[in-house]
Design a protein around this motif. Sequence first.
Motif, short mmCIF file in Angstrom:
data_model
loop_
_atom_site.label_atom_id
_atom_site.label_comp_id
_atom_site.label_asym_id
_atom_site.label_seq_id
_atom_site.Cartn_x
_atom_site.Cartn_y
_atom_site.Cartn_z
N GLN A 97 0.93 -1.43 0.08
CA GLN A 97 -0.24 -0.21 -0.05
C GLN A 97 0.81 1.28 0.16
O GLN A 97 0.54 2.20 -0.76
N VAL A 98 1.86 1.38 0.78
CA VAL A 98 2.87 2.55 0.89
C VAL A 98 3.50 2.75 -0.54
O VAL A 98 3.53 3.75 -0.97
N SER A 99 3.95 1.57 -1.14
CA SER A 99 4.70 1.77 -2.65
C SER A 99 3.46 2.36 -3.43
O SER A 99 3.77 3.09 -4.26
N SER A 100 2.12 2.01 -3.39
CA SER A 100 1.46 2.61 -4.50
C SER A 100 1.09 3.95 -4.00
O SER A 100 0.98 4.70 -4.97
N TYR A 101 1.04 4.25 -2.72
CA TYR A 101 0.40 5.58 -2.20
C TYR A 101 1.67 6.56 -2.60
O TYR A 101 1.28 7.76 -2.81
N ILE A 102 2.78 6.18 -2.54
CA ILE A 102 4.04 7.01 -2.99
C ILE A 102 4.13 7.40 -4.59
O ILE A 102 4.07 8.43 -4.76
N GLU A 103 3.52 6.42 -5.37
CA GLU A 103 3.51 6.69 -6.61
C GLU A 103 2.40 7.66 -6.88
O GLU A 103 2.43 8.55 -7.67
N SER A 104 1.07 7.53 -6.31
CA SER A 104 0.01 8.27 -6.36
C SER A 104 0.09 9.83 -5.92
O SER A 104 0.03 10.76 -6.45
N PHE A 105 1.17 9.99 -4.65
CA PHE A 105 1.34 11.19 -4.34
C PHE A 105 2.55 12.01 -4.91
O PHE A 105 2.16 12.99 -5.23
N LYS A 106 3.30 11.43 -5.53
CA LYS A 106 4.18 12.02 -6.48
C LYS A 106 3.37 12.46 -7.65
O LYS A 106 3.86 13.67 -8.13
N ALA A 107 2.72 11.80 -8.47
CA ALA A 107 1.92 12.18 -9.34
C ALA A 107 0.92 13.44 -9.12
O ALA A 107 0.94 14.37 -9.77
N THR A 108 0.30 13.34 -7.87
CA THR A 108 -0.23 14.57 -7.37
C THR A 108 0.26 15.70 -7.17
O THR A 108 -0.15 16.77 -7.42
N GLU A 109 1.53 15.62 -6.53
CA GLU A 109 2.41 16.57 -6.11
C GLU A 109 2.82 17.34 -7.30
O GLU A 109 2.98 18.44 -7.48
N VAL A 110 3.20 16.41 -8.39
CA VAL A 110 3.70 17.43 -9.71
C VAL A 110 2.58 17.88 -10.33
O VAL A 110 2.89 19.20 -10.74
N LYS A 111 1.18 17.54 -10.44
CA LYS A 111 0.11 18.17 -10.80
C LYS A 111 -0.36 19.56 -10.09
O LYS A 111 -0.44 20.56 -10.43
N PHE A 112 0.07 19.36 -8.56
CA PHE A 112 -0.29 20.38 -7.83
C PHE A 112 0.90 21.50 -8.01
O PHE A 112 0.40 22.84 -8.10
N ASN A 113 2.01 21.22 -7.97
CA ASN A 113 3.15 22.10 -8.36
C ASN A 113 3.14 22.77 -9.66
O ASN A 113 3.43 23.84 -9.69
N ALA A 114 2.40 22.12 -10.53
CA ALA A 114 2.21 22.85 -11.95
C ALA A 114 1.16 23.51 -12.10
O ALA A 114 0.85 24.02 -13.21
N GLY A 115 0.44 23.52 -10.96
CA GLY A 115 -1.17 24.52 -10.98
C GLY A 115 -2.28 23.57 -11.72
O GLY A 115 -3.31 24.25 -11.76
N VAL A 116 -1.93 22.39 -11.83
CA VAL A 116 -3.04 21.69 -12.36
C VAL A 116 -3.78 20.95 -11.71
O VAL A 116 -5.21 20.98 -11.83
N GLY A 117 -3.43 20.30 -10.44
CA GLY A 117 -4.11 19.62 -9.76
C GLY A 117 -4.71 20.94 -8.40
O GLY A 117 -4.16 21.74 -8.30
N THR A 118 -5.58 20.29 -7.57
CA THR A 118 -6.08 21.16 -6.63
C THR A 118 -5.42 20.77 -5.25
O THR A 118 -4.98 19.66 -4.92
N SER A 119 -5.55 21.90 -4.35
CA SER A 119 -5.07 21.63 -2.89
C SER A 119 -5.90 20.15 -2.30
O SER A 119 -5.43 19.46 -1.43
#
Length: 486
Positions: A424-446
């Motif tokens: 589960q941690v391995s999966s959530y790490i990949e998910s968080f990395k993708a979400t963080e990239v989107k958020f930093n790029a201004g595409v994702g929401t807080s």
Amino acid sequence: MRLKKSKMKLRSFCLFLCFFYTIKVVAQDSTRNITSLNIQKCVEIAISNNLNVAQSELAAKRANIGFNQAKLNLLPNFGANVQQGLNQGRSIDPFTNAYLNQQINYTNYSVGGSIILFNGFVLWNTIKQNLLAFEASKQELQQQKDNLTLNVILAYLQILNNQELVNQSRNQAAVTQEQIRRSEILNKDGAIAPYQLADLKGQLSNDSLSIINNQNNLEAAKVALAQYMNVPYQKQQLFEPLNAEQLSSSYNNNPDAIYHAALEQLSLVKASNLRTKSAAKAVSSAHGYLYPTLSLNAYLYTNYSSAASKSIFTDSARVATNDYVNLQNGTRSYVMANQNNYRQEKISYQDQFKNNYNSAITLGLQIPIFTNWVARNRIALAKIDLKNAELVEQTTRIQLKQSVEQAFFNMIAAFSRYKTLQSQVSSYIESFKATEVKFNAGVGTSVDYTVAKNKLDAANINLISARYDYVLRMKILDYYQGKLTW
């Protein structure tokens, strides 16, 4: 006036600095005195300070004294007696056994000993009974140490678990703080909606609360360990970490093998078995009281009496007796005889002490014909104690098997949970990395960022707890097999 006030303020400020510096130095010294503890040192301190262990040691010493006394009972009994007396009026002279009507001062001395030659093997069975009881008390002492060792290890691992949780919470807060710093810059430029910054600040409050909770749990674990060690709690105490990852592998054993190993290794099982054997010897010892007792006795006696006296020859003289001879002229001629004269002299204390010796050797046989059923009831009580010891041993084995089965099930469940959380941690790490990239790029929401981060943080915390929970379960199984290590 202003100058005076200025001097007073300066003096106060200097005093404050001195006070602050003193406190800081004391705090540094107190911190410097705190050394880092490892798990082995904690176990050693706990065993040396634990009151239950100390009481078990005293019980073992008491049992050892009982065993030694049982062996010493095979030796002869030997004693001496001195009796000083003063008789008034008509009494028996201890020197002549004659009646006298005078004051008599007397002293009696006697020494004697006896040894039991046979008493139904009571003494031998009692020796074996006390030996087994002594061995059982040593096993019970070891059991106290094993129990304490297990508790200390579990408490130590709980501290390490909480330390990792605190570090994980701080890392989570640091990540959130960094996002807040970045979002504040973007918010000033109007690049993000204000609610996103507010969401991040709310997330930081949650992370701070996790730090507080985990820190409180850490201090509670330190308090628990300090209580096991019977030492004062120190907030700044340091504990050396363990490499828990090396222990997070599959446990290669099964409940039956662990149970049979526990029967051979666990001190609690050994102690209950020895108590049963000791109770069996107590029954044999009680049977011995139905047999006769053959004993060999020896005595030596002397005495002194102030009335004791002896006659001493002084001289002899010719004196007339009542016997006579009739002469021819009809007169009587009394017969003369030699008479020895004696004087009475007190016998000295030393002479009486040497001359009045007498000794005796006896062989005694005591046959119990009727003793108010004391021997029979002693046997009945010993059999009850034996039955109780057998029940305790049986119950110990049953409870041990149940505990081993439950502990093994808990270990399997903990291992499965640990492996699942790793995935589960391995999966959530990949998910968080993708979400963080989107958020930093201004595409994702807080909201997306916060949700992904919360999932990863919760998974990491659960993984830490699961890993140490699995280690705890393995340590419990190691304890049952008598192979606790640190």
